[in-house]
Design a protein around this motif. Structure first.
Motif, mmCIF file in Angstrom:
data_model
loop_
_atom_site.group_PDB
_atom_site.id
_atom_site.type_symbol
_atom_site.label_atom_id
_atom_site.label_comp_id
_atom_site.label_asym_id
_atom_site.label_seq_id
_atom_site.Cartn_x
_atom_site.Cartn_y
_atom_site.Cartn_z
ATOM 1 N N ASN A 164 -12.369 -3.165 0.058
ATOM 2 C CA ASN A 164 -11.387 -3.320 1.135
ATOM 3 C C ASN A 164 -12.018 -2.871 2.439
ATOM 4 O O ASN A 164 -12.406 -1.703 2.557
ATOM 5 N N GLU A 165 -12.137 -3.758 3.384
ATOM 6 C CA GLU A 165 -12.626 -3.392 4.727
ATOM 7 C C GLU A 165 -13.865 -2.500 4.649
ATOM 8 O O GLU A 165 -14.021 -1.566 5.445
ATOM 9 N N GLU A 168 -4.713 -8.895 5.389
ATOM 10 C CA GLU A 168 -3.921 -8.006 6.241
ATOM 11 C C GLU A 168 -3.877 -8.619 7.621
ATOM 12 O O GLU A 168 -4.925 -8.859 8.231
ATOM 13 N N TRP A 199 1.942 4.430 10.000
ATOM 14 C CA TRP A 199 1.439 3.155 10.524
ATOM 15 C C TRP A 199 2.619 2.266 10.912
ATOM 16 O O TRP A 199 3.550 2.102 10.138
ATOM 17 N N GLU A 245 0.866 -1.185 0.000
ATOM 18 C CA GLU A 245 0.000 0.000 0.000
ATOM 19 C C GLU A 245 0.893 1.223 0.000
ATOM 20 O O GLU A 245 1.933 1.250 0.672
ATOM 21 N N TYR A 261 -5.606 -7.167 13.003
ATOM 22 C CA TYR A 261 -4.358 -6.782 13.670
ATOM 23 C C TYR A 261 -4.602 -7.004 15.152
ATOM 24 O O TYR A 261 -5.482 -6.369 15.736
ATOM 25 N N GLY A 293 -5.530 -1.991 0.846
ATOM 26 C CA GLY A 293 -5.646 -0.992 1.859
ATOM 27 C C GLY A 293 -6.642 0.135 1.528
ATOM 28 O O GLY A 293 -7.296 0.187 0.499
ATOM 29 N N CYS A 294 -6.707 0.988 2.559
ATOM 30 C CA CYS A 294 -7.636 2.125 2.476
ATOM 31 C C CYS A 294 -7.375 2.961 1.232
ATOM 32 O O CYS A 294 -8.282 3.591 0.700
ATOM 33 N N TRP A 333 -3.238 9.101 3.349
ATOM 34 C CA TRP A 333 -2.307 8.995 4.481
ATOM 35 C C TRP A 333 -1.533 10.295 4.665
ATOM 36 O O TRP A 333 -0.439 10.312 5.210
#
Ligand code: AHR
Length: 639
Positions: free
Chosen positions: A363-364, A451, A500, A33, A424, A231-232, A262
């Motif tokens: 994603n998520e 992830e 992160w 990512e 996580y 990822g985001c 980010w």
């Protein structure tokens, strides 16, 4: 949970070598990512920051169109303005106009400086257009931080239309904090855009390529697949920020840059073509993840624990075009050169198909009605047109909870090929959940553990976290019939530019710093198999020891993995029941230390744990002593 065991702890491990179960041969891969400056300023080898003058406060509150650039007026006077009229390409709307009287320079400080190596060549390219006055040439330079010139060349420029000018510079000395300068001499004004500087020594010498040392450390993981771009980052902060693959291909000056959620910028110089090429170069299957027609649920500012805007979906009337965009991606990756999108891939330099097998959608995401409606449209169309593509759905950000449950319900209803689970958790969680996938219904969708990482105290990359991941990976192998893919996340973190932690690989402009967790991932990848051999462990202390055994059908090797978090050694009696002939010598690779060991690379204190390989005698029954806090991989050759 305490990690103490009796000082003379002993275990019996029995492997049913004659009962192999087929498992995924793609199990261990990587998650890339553009987070922590993983792409721009990281893997993407471009040395100029803000080369296209597209930075703005949307990227970062302190940034503007001229961030990373400085005006040098020692021998003249000058000014810079930002213009948008008649840009090189509408996707790249801003450019700089430099008005000069005498000699004026424009200096770029790169991403915290530029690293030059004596004798190495650097390719300069820029777009320029003389707007008025007498400006006949530009001079470009590599400089030390002190201003000493390390290389210089002259570029003639013309009035009229935008022109692309290129030259190669060779650095005369090493420099860790270098800068790049464009000098203009005359009286008038010149428009400049997409000012680029690349080392020629990129990974595999690809143009517009990747930083060789960093790419090599990734390649050394021997990942079976690579997921990208997040990822985001994939679904973006708001609908306009969704990662749209078509904006990231073609000549770099035609790509649409945008802010990075980010808190920095995406030049998308590392775009879909470069991602696919990198996958091919390192032998990893590409796993692109496209947004499911919705943006990240964490969109906008956060107030009282809630996100200002949250998840939003593309208007339904925009969905047919969006679905087509996803279908076009598959055609671009796999279609013949005679197809519309296959022709674009070929024009970029890759007539052969890339062989896309997997496609992540979402994603998520929150599994809301808005999501479900859009996901269903994409899924239906992809499966109808390309039934051979494995579509990977999403089941939210955690290994449990509302989105996990609803995501799995949708997966069963739509009979999805695969779902992407994330989690996580602290190291103990992994040891306590080694049985998690044992009871998954084999008739359900397969799993991509997209992830995961063990988050230790202070989010440090400790041996304890790496061993928790190793233990869990033995469970992934045992369940490799339904867990088809798995990737630690995130992959890269640039020192002093981190959003992160922990990350698998740290780096700065000069060097690359693999964590202990990196070596665990690498060992599993290098010692993967395509069959699992049932394993029985008898050990008095629960959740201290994790074991798996796989067979690699190409070499015939049996590969036994033993993970201990015990404070003392464990004496194991190992029985390879039902094994045919084996060679008398095996190899054992061990990584061990103290639970809170970390790989620290500093001038004052270097402490690095790396795997150590030795030879050992092998027999159908043998003894092995597992060191305290260790991963051991025993590779037995069959005859
Ligand atoms: O890996 C970092 C982030 O964690 C990813 O962007 C997101 O998918 C997850 O929440």
């Amino acid at each position: 949970m305490t990690s103490s065991t009796p000082p003379d702890a002993s275990a019996r491990i029995s492997i049913q070598a004659d009962q192999p179960k087929a498992i995924s041969s793609d199990l261990f891969g990587i998650f890339f990512e553009d987070l922590n400056y993983a792409a721009d300023g990281g893997l993407y080898a471009e040395l100029i920051q803000n080369r296209s003058f597209e930075y703005s406060s949307a990227d970062h509150p302190d940034w503007n169109f001229f961030t990373a650039w400085e005006l040098m007026q020692q021998r003249g006077s000058g000014s810079i303005t930002l213009e948008t009229e008649a840009p090189i390409h509408p996707n790249n709307p801003h450019y700089l106009v430099l008005t000069v009287e005498g000699e004026v320079g424009l200096r770029n400080t790169g991403f915290d400086g530029m690293v030059f190596k004596a004798g190495d060549s650097y390719d300069v390219s820029l777009f320029a257009r003389v707007l008025e006055g007498t400006i006949g040439e530009l001079r470009v330079r590599l400089e030390r931080r002190t201003g000493e010139v390390l290389a210089e060349a002259v570029l003639p420029v013309q009035t009229g239309e935008w022109g692309k000018y290129t030259v190669t510079l060779q650095a005369s000395a090493d420099e860790r904090h270098g800068r790049f300068v464009v000098l203009v001499n005359g009286s008038g004004s010149v428009a400049l855009d997409v000012i680029s500087l690349f080392p020629q020594k990129t990974f595999h010498y690809r143009p517009n390529g990747l930083r060789a040392d960093l790419a090599q450390v990734i390649a050394d993981l021997k990942p079976k697949f690579m997921r990208f771009p997040g990822g985001c980052l994939a679904h973006g902060d708001g609908l306009d920020n969704m990662y749209r693959w078509k904006d990231t291909i073609g000549p770099v000056e035609t790509r649409r840059e945008q802010f990075n959620l980010w808190n920095y910028h995406q030049s998308v110089g590392l775009g879909y073509y470069e991602y696919f090429q990198f996958c091919e170069d390192i032998g990893a299957k590409p796993v692109p993840v496209v947004p499911a027609g919705v943006c990240c649920p964490n969109t906008g500012a956060r107030f009282n624990g809630l996100w200002e805007q949250g998840q939003q979906g593309l208007p339904l009337e925009a969905m047919p075009d969006y679905v087509q965009e996803v279908l076009d991606l598959i055609e671009w990756a796999n279609g013949p050169v005679t197809s519309t999108w296959g022709a674009k891939r070929a024009a970029a330099g890759h007539p052969e198909p890339f062989g896309l097998e997997y496609l992540g959608v979402g994603n998520e995401d929150r599994i809301t009605p808005v999501f479900k409606e859009r996901f269903r449209l994409i899924h239906e169309s992809v499966k109808a047109r390309y039934p051979e593509i494995t579509v990977i759905g999403t089941v939210g950000p955690r290994p449990d909870g509302e989105d996990y449950d609803e995501g799995w319900r949708v997966a069963r209803e739509l009979k999805l090929d695969m779902v992407d689970e994330h989690g996580y958790k602290p190291p103990d969680w992994y040891w306590e959940n080694l049985q998690r996938f044992d009871d998954y219904d084999r008739a359900d969708s397969a799993v991509y553990l997209g992830e995961y990482a063990a988050h230790d105290i202070g989010r440090r990359s400790t041996l304890r976290s790496a061993l928790a991941e190793a233990a869990y990976m033995t469970a992934l192998e045992r369940n490799g019939d339904i867990v088809r893919l798995a990737s630690y996340a995130p992959l890269l973190g640039k020192q002093h530019r981190l959003q992160w932690e922990p990350d698998l690989i740290y780096f700065d402009n000069v060097a690359v710093y693999p964590t202990i967790n990196y070596y665990v991932q690498q060992l599993f990848s290098l010692n993967a198999g395509d069959h699992y051999l049932p394993t029985t462990v008898r050990f008095e202390t629960d959740r201290m020891l994790a074991v798996s055994c796989v067979q690699d059908s190409r070499s015939g090797d049996l590969i036994l993995k033993l993970v201990s978090r015990s404070d003392g050694p464990i004496h194991a009696q190992i029985d390879l029941a039902g094994v045919g002939g084996i060679k008398p010598t095996a190899t054992v690779t061990v990584i061990s230390g103290e639970p809170f060991d970390e790989n620290l690379y500093s001038f004052w204190h270097t402490h690095i744990l790396t795997p150590v390989q030795t030879a050992m005698p092998a027999a159908p029954q043998f003894d092995y002593v597992l060191p305290a806090h260790s991963l051991s991989i025993i590779r037995v050759k069959t005859m």
